[in-house]
Write an enzyme that holds these catalytic residues in place. Structure first.
Site, PDB file in Angstrom:
ATOM      1  N   THR A  70       0.835  -1.187   0.052  1.00  0.00           N
ATOM      2  CA  THR A  70      -0.054  -0.238   0.152  1.00  0.00           C
ATOM      3  C   THR A  70       0.821   1.270  -0.001  1.00  0.00           C
ATOM      4  O   THR A  70       0.835   2.087  -0.875  1.00  0.00           O
ATOM      5  CB  THR A  70      -0.744   0.180   1.265  1.00  0.00           C
ATOM      6  OG1 THR A  70      -1.537  -1.095   0.839  1.00  0.00           O
ATOM      7  CG2 THR A  70      -1.824   1.162   1.263  1.00  0.00           C
ATOM      8  N   ASN A 149      -5.334  -9.422  -7.880  1.00  0.00           N
ATOM      9  CA  ASN A 149      -5.451 -10.178  -6.764  1.00  0.00           C
ATOM     10  C   ASN A 149      -6.823 -10.840  -6.579  1.00  0.00           C
ATOM     11  O   ASN A 149      -6.707 -11.562  -5.412  1.00  0.00           O
ATOM     12  CB  ASN A 149      -5.046  -9.113  -5.493  1.00  0.00           C
ATOM     13  CG  ASN A 149      -6.068  -7.831  -5.648  1.00  0.00           C
ATOM     14  OD1 ASN A 149      -6.054  -7.289  -6.650  1.00  0.00           O
ATOM     15  ND2 ASN A 149      -6.883  -7.666  -4.620  1.00  0.00           N
ATOM     16  N   GLN A 175       1.119  -9.578  -5.952  1.00  0.00           N
ATOM     17  CA  GLN A 175       0.472 -10.965  -5.908  1.00  0.00           C
ATOM     18  C   GLN A 175       1.509 -11.621  -7.094  1.00  0.00           C
ATOM     19  O   GLN A 175       1.142 -12.752  -7.309  1.00  0.00           O
ATOM     20  CB  GLN A 175      -0.779 -10.913  -6.451  1.00  0.00           C
ATOM     21  CG  GLN A 175      -1.972 -10.152  -5.524  1.00  0.00           C
ATOM     22  CD  GLN A 175      -2.060 -11.328  -4.259  1.00  0.00           C
ATOM     23  OE1 GLN A 175      -1.810 -12.335  -4.277  1.00  0.00           O
ATOM     24  NE2 GLN A 175      -2.793 -10.705  -3.318  1.00  0.00           N
ATOM     25  N   SER A 193       5.389  -6.683  -1.690  1.00  0.00           N
ATOM     26  CA  SER A 193       5.052  -6.830  -0.157  1.00  0.00           C
ATOM     27  C   SER A 193       5.657  -8.360   0.355  1.00  0.00           C
ATOM     28  O   SER A 193       5.442  -9.374  -0.284  1.00  0.00           O
ATOM     29  CB  SER A 193       3.778  -6.857  -0.223  1.00  0.00           C
ATOM     30  OG  SER A 193       3.219  -6.880   1.288  1.00  0.00           O
ATOM     31  N   CYS A 315      -8.898  -6.252   1.673  1.00  0.00           N
ATOM     32  CA  CYS A 315      -9.085  -4.952   1.685  1.00  0.00           C
ATOM     33  C   CYS A 315     -10.446  -4.375   1.500  1.00  0.00           C
ATOM     34  O   CYS A 315     -10.717  -3.243   2.109  1.00  0.00           O
ATOM     35  CB  CYS A 315      -7.937  -4.186   0.941  1.00  0.00           C
ATOM     36  SG  CYS A 315      -6.282  -4.880   1.153  1.00  0.00           S
TER      37      CYS A 315
HETATM   38  N1  PMP Z   1      -1.773  -4.518  -4.155  1.00  0.00           N
HETATM   39  C1  PMP Z   1      -2.095  -5.827  -4.269  1.00  0.00           C
HETATM   40  C2  PMP Z   1      -2.281  -6.414  -5.771  1.00  0.00           C
HETATM   41  C3  PMP Z   1      -2.515  -6.759  -3.123  1.00  0.00           C
HETATM   42  O1  PMP Z   1      -3.011  -7.783  -3.263  1.00  0.00           O
HETATM   43  C4  PMP Z   1      -2.450  -6.095  -1.953  1.00  0.00           C
HETATM   44  C5  PMP Z   1      -3.006  -6.775  -0.707  1.00  0.00           C
HETATM   45  N2  PMP Z   1      -4.251  -6.964  -0.648  1.00  0.00           N
HETATM   46  C6  PMP Z   1      -1.975  -4.643  -1.768  1.00  0.00           C
HETATM   47  C7  PMP Z   1      -1.394  -4.327  -2.762  1.00  0.00           C
HETATM   48  C8  PMP Z   1      -1.722  -4.237  -0.180  1.00  0.00           C
HETATM   49  O2  PMP Z   1      -0.577  -4.660   0.259  1.00  0.00           O
HETATM   50  P1  PMP Z   1      -0.075  -4.486   1.741  1.00  0.00           P
HETATM   51  O3  PMP Z   1      -0.919  -5.546   2.477  1.00  0.00           O
HETATM   52  O4  PMP Z   1       1.358  -5.033   1.816  1.00  0.00           O
HETATM   53  O5  PMP Z   1      -0.341  -2.920   1.942  1.00  0.00           O
END
Ligand code: PMP
Length: 372
Positions: A70, A149, A175, A193, A315
């Site tokens: 994020t 994702n 992902q 991540s 999310c």
């Molecule tokens: N981008 C994608 C494609 C994701 O799948 C996610 C996680 N849901 C994120 C961003 C956010 O990642 P993080 O939890 O490391 O902030």
């Protein structure tokens, strides 16, 4: 518990936890301190930077450690837009991006940038021609994820690179790492991540091609080449490197394993409608709709029966709205509301998948019969 929600997050590998342990329990040095404890912490961070750069086929000085995807997406988009403001004000992204990209683009819109959101097709794929058509002399940045994702679509990054010539190209590879081959050769900025690949939550980074203009979101101590101030999360950074090293090293074997499990699960979920492409897809994700059963009710009933899955992006799971990804793919809202995302990892077993298939069938029968 059968955990089939690895796209939301994965368990930390024992080897990753072991690598992090001394930086949580024994060592307290600040990597910016001049004394020996500080120098040891600095070395741990720089070793980790080299490891991650090796996984991405980049240079260590191009890695900025952050709190995860994020933040990396925000840094890439806001940082590049801010740094290039005198050159242009147009940003292109796509309709199936993660909320952290789409909402950051909305924020850029409120700050006076023009944002084009390119459509995706029924498989969730961006058409590079649509990107080429959207390009203007004022376009400074294009952001398209590597792997979706929710449905697992792999985007045609090389073709998008050609289509977006003249602008920076950012990709959210959260992902993708550990699931499909990833290299930074075709992009300028790449988000990763740790917790999607058996590393710790709250840790990740942004790869930034050398020479790419990028304004920091956080200023102060000058850490991370003055692009992300704040005392480094040494344990998280060490864990990120160990997780990515393992994910990239085992890629061929683990992605074949995940793919075989996904197919096994697909066959077990007889009669389910599968969303997403048949080819050019990540191996760990299976998004399906079951007629006559609400997705959220299914998640709760499966949870009660010991199986963890999700309706889509973790999310967005608190939102009552249907998935924006499925909507962009043209899936009708009633089908979207009946959709579930299953996601496996290299740790998932065939026995877990088989048992999950049996539990899903039982839960579906009960829900369709109106029995709780
Ligand atoms: N981008 C994608 C494609 C994701 O799948 C996610 C996680 N849901 C994120 C961003 C956010 O990642 P993080 O939890 O490391 O902030």
């Amino acid at each position: 518990m059968i955990y089939l929600d690895h796209a939301a997050s994965t368990p930390v590998l024992p080897e990753v936890a072991a690598a992090m342990r001394p930086w949580l329990l024994d060592e307290c040095g600040n990597p910016s301190s001049l004394h020996a404890a500080g120098r040891r912490a600095r070395k741990a961070v720089e070793d980790a930077r080299e490891t991650v750069a090796g996984c991405l086929e980049g240079d260590p000085r191009e890695i900025i450690f952050t709190s995860g995807a994020t933040e990396s997406n925000a840094l890439a988009l806001e940082g590049a837009a801010e740094a290039l403001r005198s050159k242009g004000d147009h940003v292109i992204t796509a309709a199936a991006e993660h909320a952290s990209v789409l909402e950051t683009c909305e924020r850029l819109g409120r700050r006076g940038f023009r944002v084009t959101v390119a459509d995706v097709d029924g498989e969730g794929r961006v058409n590079p021609d649509a990107i080429a058509r959207a390009m203007t002399p004022r376009t400074i940045l294009v952001s398209v994820q590597w792997v979706n994702n929710e449905v697992g679509t792999v985007q045609p990054i090389r073709e998008i690179r050609r289509a977006s010539k003249g602008a920076l190209l950012h990709t959210d590879a959260a992902q993708a790492l550990g699931k499909v081959p990833v290299s930074v050769a075709e992009v300028d900025l790449l988000t990763f991540s740790a917790h999607k690949a058996h590393g710790p939550k709250g840790s990740g980074g942004l790869w930034v091609r050398r020479g790419t203009p990028l304004a920091p979101l956080l200023s102060g101590g000058g850490q991370e080449f003055e692009r992300r101030a704040g005392t480094e999360n040494v344990a998280g950074i060490v864990g990120t490197a160990e997780a990515l090293r393992r994910a990239c090293g085992d890629l061929a074997v683990s992605s074949a394993w995940m793919e075989s499990l996904r197919e096994r699960l697909r066959l077990a979920l007889k009669g389910a409608m599968v969303h997403g492409p048949a080819r050019d897809r990540a191996p760990h994700l299976l998004n399906v709709a079951f007629g006559g059963a609400d997705g959220e009710a299914m998640v709760l009933a499966l949870d009660a029966a010991g199986v963890c899955v999700s309706t889509g992006s973790a999310c967005a799971s608190l939102s009552a709205l249907p998935s924006h990804v499925l909507k962009a793919m043209g899936v009708p809202p009633e089908v979207s509301k009946a959709s579930l995302r299953f996601s496996v990892s290299s740790l998932t077993t065939e026995a877990e998948v088989d048992e999950a298939g049996r539990i899903v069938a039982r839960v579906l029968d009960r829900l369709r019969a109106g029995v709780r």
